[in-house]
Each structure stands twice: as structure tokens, then as C-alpha cells.
Design a protein around this motif. Sequence first.
Motif, PDB file in Angstrom:
ATOM      1  N   TRP A 165       5.215  -1.335   1.434  1.00  0.00           N
ATOM      2  CA  TRP A 165       4.035  -0.927   2.192  1.00  0.00           C
ATOM      3  C   TRP A 165       4.453  -0.101   3.410  1.00  0.00           C
ATOM      4  O   TRP A 165       3.907   0.970   3.662  1.00  0.00           O
ATOM      5  CB  TRP A 165       3.237  -2.162   2.623  1.00  0.00           C
ATOM      6  CG  TRP A 165       2.151  -1.858   3.600  1.00  0.00           C
ATOM      7  CD1 TRP A 165       0.896  -1.390   3.319  1.00  0.00           C
ATOM      8  CD2 TRP A 165       2.219  -1.993   5.026  1.00  0.00           C
ATOM      9  NE1 TRP A 165       0.182  -1.224   4.499  1.00  0.00           N
ATOM     10  CE2 TRP A 165       0.977  -1.585   5.549  1.00  0.00           C
ATOM     11  CE3 TRP A 165       3.224  -2.424   5.907  1.00  0.00           C
ATOM     12  CZ2 TRP A 165       0.700  -1.593   6.921  1.00  0.00           C
ATOM     13  CZ3 TRP A 165       2.947  -2.434   7.265  1.00  0.00           C
ATOM     14  CH2 TRP A 165       1.699  -2.019   7.758  1.00  0.00           C
ATOM     15  N   THR A 183       5.893   3.388   2.662  1.00  0.00           N
ATOM     16  CA  THR A 183       4.814   4.260   2.200  1.00  0.00           C
ATOM     17  C   THR A 183       3.906   4.653   3.358  1.00  0.00           C
ATOM     18  O   THR A 183       3.483   5.816   3.456  1.00  0.00           O
ATOM     19  CB  THR A 183       4.010   3.580   1.083  1.00  0.00           C
ATOM     20  OG1 THR A 183       4.911   3.119   0.066  1.00  0.00           O
ATOM     21  CG2 THR A 183       3.011   4.552   0.460  1.00  0.00           C
ATOM     22  N   ARG A 184       3.612   3.707   4.244  1.00  0.00           N
ATOM     23  CA  ARG A 184       2.777   4.023   5.414  1.00  0.00           C
ATOM     24  C   ARG A 184       3.442   5.086   6.276  1.00  0.00           C
ATOM     25  O   ARG A 184       2.788   6.009   6.747  1.00  0.00           O
ATOM     26  CB  ARG A 184       2.511   2.755   6.250  1.00  0.00           C
ATOM     27  CG  ARG A 184       1.537   1.779   5.639  1.00  0.00           C
ATOM     28  CD  ARG A 184       0.115   2.333   5.564  1.00  0.00           C
ATOM     29  NE  ARG A 184      -0.401   2.591   6.897  1.00  0.00           N
ATOM     30  CZ  ARG A 184      -0.822   3.780   7.343  1.00  0.00           C
ATOM     31  NH1 ARG A 184      -0.819   4.848   6.560  1.00  0.00           N
ATOM     32  NH2 ARG A 184      -1.260   3.928   8.582  1.00  0.00           N
ATOM     33  N   ASP A 193       3.290   8.429   4.455  1.00  0.00           N
ATOM     34  CA  ASP A 193       1.920   8.922   4.507  1.00  0.00           C
ATOM     35  C   ASP A 193       1.617   9.490   5.891  1.00  0.00           C
ATOM     36  O   ASP A 193       1.095  10.609   6.024  1.00  0.00           O
ATOM     37  CB  ASP A 193       0.968   7.777   4.164  1.00  0.00           C
ATOM     38  CG  ASP A 193      -0.478   8.182   3.962  1.00  0.00           C
ATOM     39  OD1 ASP A 193      -0.791   9.390   3.911  1.00  0.00           O
ATOM     40  OD2 ASP A 193      -1.312   7.260   3.832  1.00  0.00           O
ATOM     41  N   TRP A 253      -4.013   6.609   3.218  1.00  0.00           N
ATOM     42  CA  TRP A 253      -4.339   5.223   3.547  1.00  0.00           C
ATOM     43  C   TRP A 253      -5.765   5.110   4.063  1.00  0.00           C
ATOM     44  O   TRP A 253      -6.501   4.191   3.707  1.00  0.00           O
ATOM     45  CB  TRP A 253      -3.346   4.722   4.595  1.00  0.00           C
ATOM     46  CG  TRP A 253      -3.537   3.329   5.073  1.00  0.00           C
ATOM     47  CD1 TRP A 253      -4.045   2.948   6.284  1.00  0.00           C
ATOM     48  CD2 TRP A 253      -3.219   2.118   4.384  1.00  0.00           C
ATOM     49  NE1 TRP A 253      -4.047   1.581   6.389  1.00  0.00           N
ATOM     50  CE2 TRP A 253      -3.539   1.039   5.236  1.00  0.00           C
ATOM     51  CE3 TRP A 253      -2.678   1.834   3.126  1.00  0.00           C
ATOM     52  CZ2 TRP A 253      -3.337  -0.288   4.871  1.00  0.00           C
ATOM     53  CZ3 TRP A 253      -2.473   0.514   2.772  1.00  0.00           C
ATOM     54  CH2 TRP A 253      -2.807  -0.527   3.629  1.00  0.00           C
ATOM     55  N   GLU A 294      -8.548   7.529   1.229  1.00  0.00           N
ATOM     56  CA  GLU A 294      -8.713   7.206  -0.189  1.00  0.00           C
ATOM     57  C   GLU A 294      -8.898   5.709  -0.441  1.00  0.00           C
ATOM     58  O   GLU A 294      -8.720   5.236  -1.564  1.00  0.00           O
ATOM     59  CB  GLU A 294      -7.537   7.760  -0.997  1.00  0.00           C
ATOM     60  CG  GLU A 294      -7.512   9.286  -0.994  1.00  0.00           C
ATOM     61  CD  GLU A 294      -6.472   9.877  -1.916  1.00  0.00           C
ATOM     62  OE1 GLU A 294      -5.867   9.144  -2.738  1.00  0.00           O
ATOM     63  OE2 GLU A 294      -6.253  11.101  -1.816  1.00  0.00           O
ATOM     64  N   TRP A 312      -7.248   3.016   0.560  1.00  0.00           N
ATOM     65  CA  TRP A 312      -6.126   2.088   0.405  1.00  0.00           C
ATOM     66  C   TRP A 312      -6.158   0.983   1.458  1.00  0.00           C
ATOM     67  O   TRP A 312      -5.823  -0.171   1.159  1.00  0.00           O
ATOM     68  CB  TRP A 312      -4.793   2.835   0.392  1.00  0.00           C
ATOM     69  CG  TRP A 312      -4.646   3.603  -0.873  1.00  0.00           C
ATOM     70  CD1 TRP A 312      -4.794   4.955  -1.031  1.00  0.00           C
ATOM     71  CD2 TRP A 312      -4.383   3.072  -2.168  1.00  0.00           C
ATOM     72  NE1 TRP A 312      -4.620   5.278  -2.363  1.00  0.00           N
ATOM     73  CE2 TRP A 312      -4.372   4.147  -3.081  1.00  0.00           C
ATOM     74  CE3 TRP A 312      -4.162   1.788  -2.667  1.00  0.00           C
ATOM     75  CZ2 TRP A 312      -4.139   3.981  -4.445  1.00  0.00           C
ATOM     76  CZ3 TRP A 312      -3.923   1.617  -4.023  1.00  0.00           C
ATOM     77  CH2 TRP A 312      -3.913   2.714  -4.895  1.00  0.00           C
ATOM     78  N   ARG A 363      -8.465  -1.555   0.090  1.00  0.00           N
ATOM     79  CA  ARG A 363      -7.911  -2.242  -1.089  1.00  0.00           C
ATOM     80  C   ARG A 363      -6.876  -3.286  -0.693  1.00  0.00           C
ATOM     81  O   ARG A 363      -6.803  -4.351  -1.296  1.00  0.00           O
ATOM     82  CB  ARG A 363      -7.286  -1.236  -2.057  1.00  0.00           C
ATOM     83  CG  ARG A 363      -8.320  -0.495  -2.868  1.00  0.00           C
ATOM     84  CD  ARG A 363      -7.662   0.457  -3.831  1.00  0.00           C
ATOM     85  NE  ARG A 363      -8.248   1.755  -3.583  1.00  0.00           N
ATOM     86  CZ  ARG A 363      -7.905   2.875  -4.168  1.00  0.00           C
ATOM     87  NH1 ARG A 363      -6.937   2.894  -5.050  1.00  0.00           N
ATOM     88  NH2 ARG A 363      -8.506   3.995  -3.869  1.00  0.00           N
ATOM     89  N   PHE A 364      -6.041  -2.954   0.289  1.00  0.00           N
ATOM     90  CA  PHE A 364      -5.037  -3.918   0.732  1.00  0.00           C
ATOM     91  C   PHE A 364      -5.680  -5.038   1.546  1.00  0.00           C
ATOM     92  O   PHE A 364      -5.232  -6.177   1.475  1.00  0.00           O
ATOM     93  CB  PHE A 364      -3.954  -3.221   1.565  1.00  0.00           C
ATOM     94  CG  PHE A 364      -2.840  -2.624   0.763  1.00  0.00           C
ATOM     95  CD1 PHE A 364      -1.580  -3.208   0.756  1.00  0.00           C
ATOM     96  CD2 PHE A 364      -3.028  -1.467   0.020  1.00  0.00           C
ATOM     97  CE1 PHE A 364      -0.537  -2.653   0.034  1.00  0.00           C
ATOM     98  CE2 PHE A 364      -1.996  -0.897  -0.705  1.00  0.00           C
ATOM     99  CZ  PHE A 364      -0.746  -1.496  -0.706  1.00  0.00           C
ATOM    100  N   PRO A 389      -1.430  -2.404  -6.032  1.00  0.00           N
ATOM    101  CA  PRO A 389      -1.686  -1.693  -4.781  1.00  0.00           C
ATOM    102  C   PRO A 389      -0.431  -1.030  -4.212  1.00  0.00           C
ATOM    103  O   PRO A 389      -0.502   0.091  -3.714  1.00  0.00           O
ATOM    104  CB  PRO A 389      -2.239  -2.769  -3.840  1.00  0.00           C
ATOM    105  CG  PRO A 389      -1.867  -4.068  -4.449  1.00  0.00           C
ATOM    106  CD  PRO A 389      -1.716  -3.836  -5.916  1.00  0.00           C
ATOM    107  N   TYR A 445      -0.606   3.012  -4.197  1.00  0.00           N
ATOM    108  CA  TYR A 445      -0.577   3.702  -2.907  1.00  0.00           C
ATOM    109  C   TYR A 445       0.675   4.564  -2.801  1.00  0.00           C
ATOM    110  O   TYR A 445       0.600   5.736  -2.414  1.00  0.00           O
ATOM    111  CB  TYR A 445      -0.652   2.678  -1.775  1.00  0.00           C
ATOM    112  CG  TYR A 445      -0.546   3.272  -0.384  1.00  0.00           C
ATOM    113  CD1 TYR A 445      -1.278   4.407  -0.020  1.00  0.00           C
ATOM    114  CD2 TYR A 445       0.264   2.677   0.577  1.00  0.00           C
ATOM    115  CE1 TYR A 445      -1.183   4.929   1.270  1.00  0.00           C
ATOM    116  CE2 TYR A 445       0.357   3.189   1.859  1.00  0.00           C
ATOM    117  CZ  TYR A 445      -0.361   4.321   2.199  1.00  0.00           C
ATOM    118  OH  TYR A 445      -0.255   4.836   3.470  1.00  0.00           O
TER     119      TYR A 445
END
Length: 169
Positions: free
Chosen positions: A46, A49-50, A53, A66, A69, A71, A74-75, A103, A107
Amino acid sequence: MNTAGLLAEAFDRVGEAVHAAVEGLAPDDLNARLDEGANSISWLVWHLTRVQDDHIADASGTAQIWLTEGWADRFGLPLDATDTGYGHSADEVAAVRVDSTEPLLGYFDAVQERTLDFVAGLDGHNLDRIVDEGWSPPVTLGVRLISVVAEDLQHAGQAAFVRGVLERA
């Protein structure tokens, strides 16, 4: 190999490492921490990726996936929507939990696709553009992209290590 090809290769290797560390794991393994101060696989993926992003959105002048879209929804994490995990306490790390690989990989793959689209249009001249004047010397796009690749590979390697420990336990 041109600049775009070199960057695409580097980010492709990140993707391979992330998928190898995550695919096929059960939620208990994704969220396991080797001790109370350690990072879980879910937090590591996570977080990497954060950061990717955040940095690619900033460099490309776009909004973070994040946020745009769904995300963050969703998380459903009990964190500020702009949080990237930088400087997290042990309790904040523990709060990043997932119920499946979907997820994390969904993501990551969405951010990876945007990243590869962005780097496909770059050449050597683009890499000299200053993207962050908050440092001395100011950070160029080239330095920022290498920083993202380096951090991503380090965290993907940590996730692979955790996976290996869990599989041998």
C-alpha cells in the motif's frame, strides 16, 4: 535503449516484484507483522503504491488515482485520504489491513499503468525539469523517478522477505 524504455524496464521490475510478493496470499499473511513494530505485506505494498501514485501525479500534473478512482473508499482505511504512510507509527501500520490481494494489486496495477503511460513520453530533456524545490539542490524529474523506483524495489523486497518468513514458519 532510450530514456522511456529504460524507465519502463525499471518500473516493470517493480511490478514483477510486487506481484511475486503478494499473489496467492491469504489475508492473514498479507496483514501479518513479524513483531509489533514491523511492517506487514499489505502496508508495504500500500505504501509503495501510495508514494508512486503521489509522485507520478505530481510530476504529470494529474490527480492521484487513490483519490479519483475510488481506491481510498475501497480500502476504507482509518487514515486521512492524502496519507501515503510516510512516518507511520506502529499503530498506523497496523491499521492498514486488507481482506484479499485484490485491492493491493488492483490499486498497484492502476498506478503502474499510469506510471508507464507517463514515462513512455519522456526523453532525456524532460528529466532535467525541477519537480520539487523543497530540497537543496532542487529535485529533478529524473531524480524523483529514480527515488520512486528505489523505494518501490526496497519495499517490494521487504514484502518478499516477510512472505518468505511466513512461508517457512
